[in-house]
Design a protein around this motif. Structure first.
Motif, PDB file in Angstrom:
ATOM      1  N   MET A 216       0.845  -1.187   0.000  1.00 12.51           N
ATOM      2  CA  MET A 216       0.000   0.000   0.000  1.00 12.51           C
ATOM      3  C   MET A 216       0.881   1.237   0.000  1.00 12.51           C
ATOM      4  N   THR A 217       0.332   2.312  -0.550  1.00 19.45           N
ATOM      5  CA  THR A 217       1.093   3.547  -0.713  1.00 19.45           C
ATOM      6  C   THR A 217       0.342   4.696  -0.058  1.00 19.45           C
ATOM      7  N   LEU A 218       1.064   5.515   0.707  1.00 20.44           N
ATOM      8  CA  LEU A 218       0.492   6.689   1.357  1.00 20.44           C
ATOM      9  C   LEU A 218       1.140   7.934   0.776  1.00 20.44           C
ATOM     10  N   THR A 219       0.302   8.872   0.309  1.00 16.82           N
ATOM     11  CA  THR A 219       0.767  10.137  -0.251  1.00 16.82           C
ATOM     12  C   THR A 219       0.290  11.268   0.648  1.00 16.82           C
ATOM     13  N   PHE A 220       1.229  11.972   1.266  1.00 10.94           N
ATOM     14  CA  PHE A 220       0.887  13.066   2.174  1.00 10.94           C
ATOM     15  C   PHE A 220       0.682  14.341   1.366  1.00 10.94           C
ATOM     16  N   LEU A 221      -0.541  14.842   1.394  1.00  8.53           N
ATOM     17  CA  LEU A 221      -0.907  16.031   0.635  1.00  8.53           C
ATOM     18  C   LEU A 221      -0.871  17.294   1.488  1.00  8.53           C
ATOM     19  N   GLY A 222      -0.926  17.130   2.799  1.00 14.88           N
ATOM     20  CA  GLY A 222      -0.875  18.266   3.711  1.00 14.88           C
ATOM     21  C   GLY A 222      -0.462  17.798   5.093  1.00 14.88           C
ATOM     22  N   THR A 223       0.527  18.477   5.692  1.00 14.52           N
ATOM     23  CA  THR A 223       1.105  18.001   6.946  1.00 14.52           C
ATOM     24  C   THR A 223       1.226  19.094   8.008  1.00 14.52           C
ATOM     25  N   SER A 224       0.616  20.257   7.776  1.00 15.50           N
ATOM     26  CA  SER A 224       0.702  21.361   8.730  1.00 15.50           C
ATOM     27  C   SER A 224      -0.442  21.288   9.734  1.00 15.50           C
ATOM     28  N   ALA A 225      -0.211  21.884  10.893  1.00 17.74           N
ATOM     29  CA  ALA A 225      -1.239  21.954  11.931  1.00 17.74           C
ATOM     30  C   ALA A 225      -1.908  23.321  11.917  1.00 17.74           C
ATOM     31  N   GLY A 226      -3.228  23.315  11.789  1.00 18.37           N
ATOM     32  CA  GLY A 226      -3.998  24.541  11.972  1.00 18.37           C
ATOM     33  C   GLY A 226      -4.144  25.426  10.758  1.00 18.37           C
ATOM     34  N   LYS A 227      -3.027  25.745  10.095  1.00 17.59           N
ATOM     35  CA  LYS A 227      -3.093  26.658   8.952  1.00 17.59           C
ATOM     36  C   LYS A 227      -2.035  26.266   7.932  1.00 17.59           C
ATOM     37  N   PRO A 228      -2.257  26.616   6.668  1.00 15.02           N
ATOM     38  CA  PRO A 228      -1.227  26.347   5.659  1.00 15.02           C
ATOM     39  C   PRO A 228      -0.051  27.300   5.825  1.00 15.02           C
ATOM     40  N   THR A 229       1.115  26.864   5.396  1.00 12.77           N
ATOM     41  CA  THR A 229       2.311  27.696   5.414  1.00 12.77           C
ATOM     42  C   THR A 229       2.949  27.629   4.024  1.00 12.77           C
ATOM     43  N   SER A 230       4.045  28.342   3.842  1.00 17.03           N
ATOM     44  CA  SER A 230       4.738  28.281   2.559  1.00 17.03           C
ATOM     45  C   SER A 230       5.377  26.923   2.323  1.00 17.03           C
ATOM     46  N   GLU A 231       5.548  26.139   3.382  1.00 18.20           N
ATOM     47  CA  GLU A 231       6.188  24.829   3.262  1.00 18.20           C
ATOM     48  C   GLU A 231       5.196  23.675   3.318  1.00 18.20           C
ATOM     49  N   ARG A 232       4.092  23.884   4.012  1.00 18.33           N
ATOM     50  CA  ARG A 232       3.156  22.779   4.248  1.00 18.33           C
ATOM     51  C   ARG A 232       1.707  23.245   4.069  1.00 18.33           C
ATOM     52  N   ASN A 233       0.889  22.397   3.464  1.00 23.78           N
ATOM     53  CA  ASN A 233      -0.544  22.646   3.455  1.00 23.78           C
ATOM     54  C   ASN A 233      -1.165  21.906   4.643  1.00 23.78           C
ATOM     55  N   VAL A 234      -2.465  22.121   4.849  1.00 24.98           N
ATOM     56  CA  VAL A 234      -3.143  21.488   5.982  1.00 24.98           C
ATOM     57  C   VAL A 234      -3.572  20.058   5.640  1.00 24.98           C
ATOM     58  N   SER A 235      -4.135  19.376   6.606  1.00 26.38           N
ATOM     59  CA  SER A 235      -4.229  17.908   6.625  1.00 26.38           C
ATOM     60  C   SER A 235      -4.947  17.287   5.432  1.00 26.38           C
ATOM     61  N   ALA A 236      -4.269  16.336   4.806  1.00 25.32           N
ATOM     62  CA  ALA A 236      -4.846  15.491   3.764  1.00 25.32           C
ATOM     63  C   ALA A 236      -3.850  14.376   3.465  1.00 25.32           C
ATOM     64  N   LEU A 237      -4.383  13.176   3.270  1.00 26.62           N
ATOM     65  CA  LEU A 237      -3.541  12.005   3.039  1.00 26.62           C
ATOM     66  C   LEU A 237      -4.242  11.056   2.083  1.00 26.62           C
ATOM     67  N   GLY A 238      -3.545  10.629   1.037  1.00 26.87           N
ATOM     68  CA  GLY A 238      -4.090   9.669   0.085  1.00 26.87           C
ATOM     69  C   GLY A 238      -3.563   8.269   0.362  1.00 26.87           C
ATOM     70  N   LEU A 239      -4.447   7.272   0.287  1.00 26.33           N
ATOM     71  CA  LEU A 239      -4.075   5.870   0.488  1.00 26.33           C
ATOM     72  C   LEU A 239      -4.457   5.077  -0.751  1.00 26.33           C
ATOM     73  N   THR A 240      -3.482   4.349  -1.286  1.00 27.38           N
ATOM     74  CA  THR A 240      -3.700   3.506  -2.466  1.00 27.38           C
ATOM     75  C   THR A 240      -3.317   2.078  -2.116  1.00 27.38           C
ATOM     76  N   LEU A 241      -4.165   1.128  -2.487  1.00 28.02           N
ATOM     77  CA  LEU A 241      -3.895  -0.288  -2.260  1.00 28.02           C
ATOM     78  C   LEU A 241      -3.554  -0.971  -3.572  1.00 28.02           C
ATOM     79  N   GLU A 242      -2.671  -1.964  -3.491  1.00 29.73           N
ATOM     80  CA  GLU A 242      -2.310  -2.712  -4.684  1.00 29.73           C
ATOM     81  C   GLU A 242      -3.552  -3.344  -5.313  1.00 29.73           C
ATOM     82  N   GLN A 243      -3.588  -3.355  -6.627  1.00 31.76           N
ATOM     83  CA  GLN A 243      -4.637  -4.008  -7.409  1.00 31.76           C
ATOM     84  C   GLN A 243      -6.016  -3.381  -7.192  1.00 31.76           C
ATOM     85  N   GLU A 244      -6.049  -2.134  -6.709  1.00 31.90           N
ATOM     86  CA  GLU A 244      -7.297  -1.373  -6.648  1.00 31.90           C
ATOM     87  C   GLU A 244      -7.138  -0.139  -7.521  1.00 31.90           C
ATOM     88  N   SER A 245      -8.103   0.112  -8.369  1.00 28.58           N
ATOM     89  CA  SER A 245      -8.002   1.259  -9.267  1.00 28.58           C
ATOM     90  C   SER A 245      -8.341   2.562  -8.552  1.00 28.58           C
TER      91      SER A 245
END
Length: 316
Positions: free
Chosen positions: A1-30
């Motif tokens: 399985m693959t995890l893609t971090f789309l946002g890792t900041s707490a509370g507010k977006p910054t120039s380096e990080r956006n706020v919380s979001a994470l994508g999860l992909t499983l093998e053999q699932e479209s």
């Protein structure tokens, strides 16, 4: 399985990080799964290798803006891109009213089926490849973690052994998988003699905001992967005039040290830890590692991690 971090900041977006979001992909699932959807998540998806057209399900941990304010924009972008595949959103009570209000006031007509499921802590949901259980956390607003247990694979035939007998793939293979004895060239074949060992499904927890990692209790035992917030180092938290219900690096490390958690990815980093500040994310890493002996990563936006069947994790 693959995890893609789309946002890792707490509370507010910054120039380096956006706020919380994470994508999860499983093998053999479209299709793939999105966990939390802070503001600007649709743009983060565009900058990643994930596809709007293959997003099938969204899970929201709690109703603080940095975890769900991106939903109206994501839904509208999907519509404007002409993607008509249905979408399901799992969220706490109130998520339906929020989305219906946003769509009605903006007169946004999605053009695809949107299903909204309001969960309660303690509920379980069955998916094709895994079971998901909603676990309560400790936060200023009701917040949850999602415990995901992949289904064990128990129906793998030892095809090499069957071919050695002269039995090529046929309907008899299906009968053996269903636990039925079969006859081939006058010999009765028992399923147990021709099945490979089960492949044990992986386990992971994707947690929302939480001040008490130990509240996850037995679900941490021998867990393959924990994704958990780590907003502050202890020294910074201790100096806060107004205390907030978030986890410190020390608390996270101490909670995991005796639980056998194999891999930890910490995220939801307070904006004060940045490249221009004397406070660096390495301070968070070092404080966790003081207690925790498993494999540890501090996630940054667009980090991609792969967890294989042997529960070895690597950053791609």
């Amino acid at each position: 399985m693959t995890l893609t971090f789309l946002g890792t900041s707490a509370g507010k977006p910054t120039s380096e990080r956006n706020v919380s979001a994470l994508g999860l992909t499983l093998e053999q699932e479209s299709m793939w799964y999105l966990f939390d959807c802070g503001e600007g998540t649709q743009r983060q998806i565009m900058k990643s290798q994930l596809s709007f057209g293959r997003l099938g399900t969204v899970f929201i941990t709690h109703l603080h803006g940095d975890h769900y304010f991106g939903l109206p924009g994501l839904l509208a972008t999907k519509k404007l891109d002409g993607i008509t595949a249905p979408l399901t959103i799992y969220g706490p009570q109130g998520i339906r009213a929020f989305l219906e209000c946003a769509m009605d006031l903006s007169e946004t007509h999605l053009g695809y089926r949107l299903e909204i499921i309001e969960y309660r802590a303690g509920e379980s949901f069955l998916f094709d490849r895994f079971t998901l259980k909603v676990l309560p956390l400790v936060h200023s607003k009701e917040s949850v973690a999602f415990y995901i247990k992949e289904h064990d694979i128990t129906d793998r035939l030892n095809e090499a052994k069957l071919r050695a007998l002269g039995l090529e793939p046929s309907p008899l293979y299906g009968e053996l998988k269903r636990g039925e004895n079969v006859r081939f060239e006058g010999k009765e074949l028992e399923p147990s003699e021709y099945m490979l060992k089960p492949v044990i499904g992986r386990s992971l927890i994707i947690a929302g905001d939480n001040s008490t990692p130990a509240v996850l209790d037995d679900y941490l035992e021998d867990l393959d992967l924990l994704v958990h917030e780590c907003t502050y180092t202890q020294a910074v938290y201790d100096k806060l005039v107004r205390k907030v219900l978030h986890t410190t690096a020390m608390e996270l490390g101490e909670a995991l040290q005796s639980r056998g958690v194999k891999n930890l990815i910490a995220n939801h980093i307070d904006p004060r830890y940045n490249k221009e500040s004397p406070l660096d994310v390495k301070m968070i890493y070092d404080e966790i590692k003081h207690c925790y002996e498993g494999k540890l990563f501090i996630a940054e936006d667009f980090d991609v991690y792969h967890l294989d069947r042997d529960c070895f994790i690597e950053k791609l």
